[in-house]
Design a protein around this motif. Sequence first.
Motif, PDB file in Angstrom:
ATOM      1  N   SER A  69       6.940   1.514 -18.437  1.00 27.30           N
ATOM      2  CA  SER A  69       5.785   0.895 -17.781  1.00 27.30           C
ATOM      3  C   SER A  69       4.628   0.728 -18.755  1.00 27.30           C
ATOM      4  N   SER A  70       4.363   1.753 -19.542  1.00 31.44           N
ATOM      5  CA  SER A  70       3.241   1.696 -20.488  1.00 31.44           C
ATOM      6  C   SER A  70       3.479   0.677 -21.583  1.00 31.44           C
ATOM      7  N   ALA A  71       4.729   0.578 -22.063  1.00 31.99           N
ATOM      8  CA  ALA A  71       5.038  -0.381 -23.122  1.00 31.99           C
ATOM      9  C   ALA A  71       4.792  -1.815 -22.646  1.00 31.99           C
ATOM     10  N   ILE A  72       5.224  -2.128 -21.423  1.00 31.76           N
ATOM     11  CA  ILE A  72       5.039  -3.483 -20.882  1.00 31.76           C
ATOM     12  C   ILE A  72       3.558  -3.760 -20.642  1.00 31.76           C
ATOM     13  N   ALA A  73       2.862  -2.797 -20.036  1.00 29.10           N
ATOM     14  CA  ALA A  73       1.440  -2.987 -19.749  1.00 29.10           C
ATOM     15  C   ALA A  73       0.640  -3.169 -21.037  1.00 29.10           C
ATOM     16  N   ASP A  74       0.942  -2.374 -22.051  1.00 30.69           N
ATOM     17  CA  ASP A  74       0.227  -2.493 -23.332  1.00 30.69           C
ATOM     18  C   ASP A  74       0.480  -3.849 -23.978  1.00 30.69           C
TER      19      ASP A  74
ATOM     20  N   VAL B 224      11.700  -9.914 -19.533  1.00 30.69           N
ATOM     21  CA  VAL B 224      13.062  -9.370 -19.555  1.00 30.69           C
ATOM     22  C   VAL B 224      13.511  -9.109 -20.992  1.00 30.69           C
ATOM     23  N   GLY B 225      13.301 -10.090 -21.862  1.00 35.36           N
ATOM     24  CA  GLY B 225      13.672  -9.922 -23.271  1.00 35.36           C
ATOM     25  C   GLY B 225      12.949  -8.761 -23.915  1.00 35.36           C
ATOM     26  N   PHE B 226      11.674  -8.600 -23.597  1.00 35.34           N
ATOM     27  CA  PHE B 226      10.893  -7.476 -24.126  1.00 35.34           C
ATOM     28  C   PHE B 226      11.490  -6.146 -23.655  1.00 35.34           C
ATOM     29  N   CYS B 227      11.842  -6.075 -22.373  1.00 38.07           N
ATOM     30  CA  CYS B 227      12.413  -4.839 -21.825  1.00 38.07           C
ATOM     31  C   CYS B 227      13.738  -4.489 -22.500  1.00 38.07           C
TER      32      CYS B 227
ATOM     33  N   ASP C 156      -7.599 -11.028 -17.551  1.00 36.74           N
ATOM     34  CA  ASP C 156      -8.157 -11.980 -16.597  1.00 36.74           C
ATOM     35  C   ASP C 156      -7.649 -11.733 -15.182  1.00 36.74           C
ATOM     36  N   ASP C 157      -6.823 -10.718 -15.032  1.00 34.13           N
ATOM     37  CA  ASP C 157      -6.267 -10.373 -13.725  1.00 34.13           C
ATOM     38  C   ASP C 157      -5.868  -8.904 -13.778  1.00 34.13           C
ATOM     39  N   ASP C 158      -5.758  -8.281 -12.604  1.00 38.06           N
ATOM     40  CA  ASP C 158      -5.214  -6.930 -12.564  1.00 38.06           C
ATOM     41  C   ASP C 158      -3.752  -6.978 -12.995  1.00 38.06           C
ATOM     42  N   LEU C 159      -3.304  -5.939 -13.647  1.00 36.00           N
ATOM     43  CA  LEU C 159      -1.961  -5.923 -14.228  1.00 36.00           C
ATOM     44  C   LEU C 159      -1.336  -4.564 -13.905  1.00 36.00           C
ATOM     45  N   THR C 160      -0.192  -4.587 -13.222  1.00 39.30           N
ATOM     46  CA  THR C 160       0.482  -3.340 -12.864  1.00 39.30           C
ATOM     47  C   THR C 160       1.977  -3.444 -13.152  1.00 39.30           C
ATOM     48  N   VAL C 161       2.512  -2.379 -13.739  1.00 40.79           N
ATOM     49  CA  VAL C 161       3.958  -2.252 -13.961  1.00 40.79           C
ATOM     50  C   VAL C 161       4.407  -0.917 -13.387  1.00 40.79           C
ATOM     51  N   LEU C 162       5.481  -0.936 -12.627  1.00 41.20           N
ATOM     52  CA  LEU C 162       6.061   0.289 -12.073  1.00 41.20           C
ATOM     53  C   LEU C 162       7.551   0.306 -12.392  1.00 41.20           C
ATOM     54  N   THR C 163       8.018   1.430 -12.882  1.00 41.21           N
ATOM     55  CA  THR C 163       9.431   1.564 -13.256  1.00 41.21           C
ATOM     56  C   THR C 163      10.067   2.720 -12.511  1.00 41.21           C
ATOM     57  N   VAL C 164      11.284   2.491 -12.018  1.00 42.86           N
ATOM     58  CA  VAL C 164      12.089   3.520 -11.372  1.00 42.86           C
ATOM     59  C   VAL C 164      13.378   3.668 -12.185  1.00 42.86           C
ATOM     60  N   ALA C 165      13.678   4.891 -12.577  1.00 40.29           N
ATOM     61  CA  ALA C 165      14.881   5.118 -13.385  1.00 40.29           C
ATOM     62  C   ALA C 165      15.652   6.330 -12.852  1.00 40.29           C
TER      63      ALA C 165
ATOM     64  N   PHE D 220      22.453   1.513  -7.042  1.00 42.10           N
ATOM     65  CA  PHE D 220      21.689   1.952  -8.209  1.00 42.10           C
ATOM     66  C   PHE D 220      22.463   3.095  -8.855  1.00 42.10           C
ATOM     67  N   GLY D 221      22.829   2.907 -10.115  1.00 40.68           N
ATOM     68  CA  GLY D 221      23.653   3.902 -10.791  1.00 40.68           C
ATOM     69  C   GLY D 221      22.958   4.539 -11.971  1.00 40.68           C
ATOM     70  N   GLU D 222      23.621   5.513 -12.542  1.00 41.84           N
ATOM     71  CA  GLU D 222      23.083   6.189 -13.722  1.00 41.84           C
ATOM     72  C   GLU D 222      22.963   5.188 -14.869  1.00 41.84           C
ATOM     73  N   GLY D 223      21.840   5.214 -15.568  1.00 42.68           N
ATOM     74  CA  GLY D 223      21.587   4.256 -16.641  1.00 42.68           C
ATOM     75  C   GLY D 223      20.874   3.006 -16.168  1.00 42.68           C
ATOM     76  N   ASP D 224      20.614   2.922 -14.844  1.00 38.89           N
ATOM     77  CA  ASP D 224      19.892   1.770 -14.308  1.00 38.89           C
ATOM     78  C   ASP D 224      18.382   2.009 -14.366  1.00 38.89           C
ATOM     79  N   MET D 225      17.641   0.913 -14.404  1.00 37.12           N
ATOM     80  CA  MET D 225      16.184   0.973 -14.429  1.00 37.12           C
ATOM     81  C   MET D 225      15.657  -0.247 -13.671  1.00 37.12           C
ATOM     82  N   LEU D 226      14.748  -0.009 -12.734  1.00 35.48           N
ATOM     83  CA  LEU D 226      14.113  -1.083 -11.979  1.00 35.48           C
ATOM     84  C   LEU D 226      12.664  -1.214 -12.420  1.00 35.48           C
ATOM     85  N   ILE D 227      12.243  -2.448 -12.704  1.00 34.74           N
ATOM     86  CA  ILE D 227      10.889  -2.693 -13.199  1.00 34.74           C
ATOM     87  C   ILE D 227      10.181  -3.659 -12.267  1.00 34.74           C
ATOM     88  N   PHE D 228       9.153  -3.162 -11.591  1.00 36.36           N
ATOM     89  CA  PHE D 228       8.308  -3.947 -10.693  1.00 36.36           C
ATOM     90  C   PHE D 228       7.074  -4.396 -11.478  1.00 36.36           C
ATOM     91  N   MET D 229       6.496  -5.531 -11.081  1.00 39.86           N
ATOM     92  CA  MET D 229       5.273  -5.962 -11.758  1.00 39.86           C
ATOM     93  C   MET D 229       4.462  -6.889 -10.870  1.00 39.86           C
TER      94      MET D 229
END
Length: 218
Positions: free
Chosen positions: A193-198, A176-179, A209-218, A144-153
């Motif tokens: 995380s907020s942009a994807i969840a919104d 992925v395209g949205f990100c 219709d389901d619980d929705l969670t996004v977590l981002t590590v940067a 994991f390097g500088e400028g990397d971002m991990l997105i869990f969902m």
Amino acid sequence: MNDLCPDIGYRSINHAGEQLCGDHVDIVEEGENSLVVVLADGLGSGVKANILATLTAEMLSIMIARKVNIRTAVKAVADTLPVCSVRNLAYATFTVMVAEENEICLLQYDNPDVILLRNGKNVEYCRDILMFGEKEIHQSYFQFGEGDMLIFMSDGVTNAGMGKTTYAGWGREEVVGFCEQHYRDGMSAQEMSSAIADAGLALNLDETDDDLTVLTVA
């Protein structure tokens, strides 16, 4: 991972009408050199799903933080998770990240695969398949390097809009395209995380219709 001073942000949106979220996030920092992140998704919604997700996430994070071998910990949890005989789905799914220095280990069980952005562009990473009984776990290692971002969902993201604004859900490729489209230099983990969840909430016409969670590590 910025020398293990990560920027972490997440957003959860409950299933419409539920007081409790069926997704659960655990984050454990062990000193300056180790970080454990777990996102668990309980089957269904409400109290039962919340209990399943919370127990799964806490079991994994505690065992790994106590230096139980990550594969041993994941196998122990996977072995204890029954499969619903009616829906043929696991009672809880999970994504585990362990960071040691700047090396990442991911173990993913039936959640949408984590997205890795490198300077705003999607990067594919290798996935080895581990079989624990009939349960298939995806294991990955990378730096994991500088400028990397991990997105869990949770799958509440990739299923967003199903039968409303999308035919078969949002889909990981579209997420992925949205990100990539919304990424910008200096963007915080919470902003992503907020942009994807919104966006997922909007696809659901503001009633999930389901619980929705996004977590981002940067």
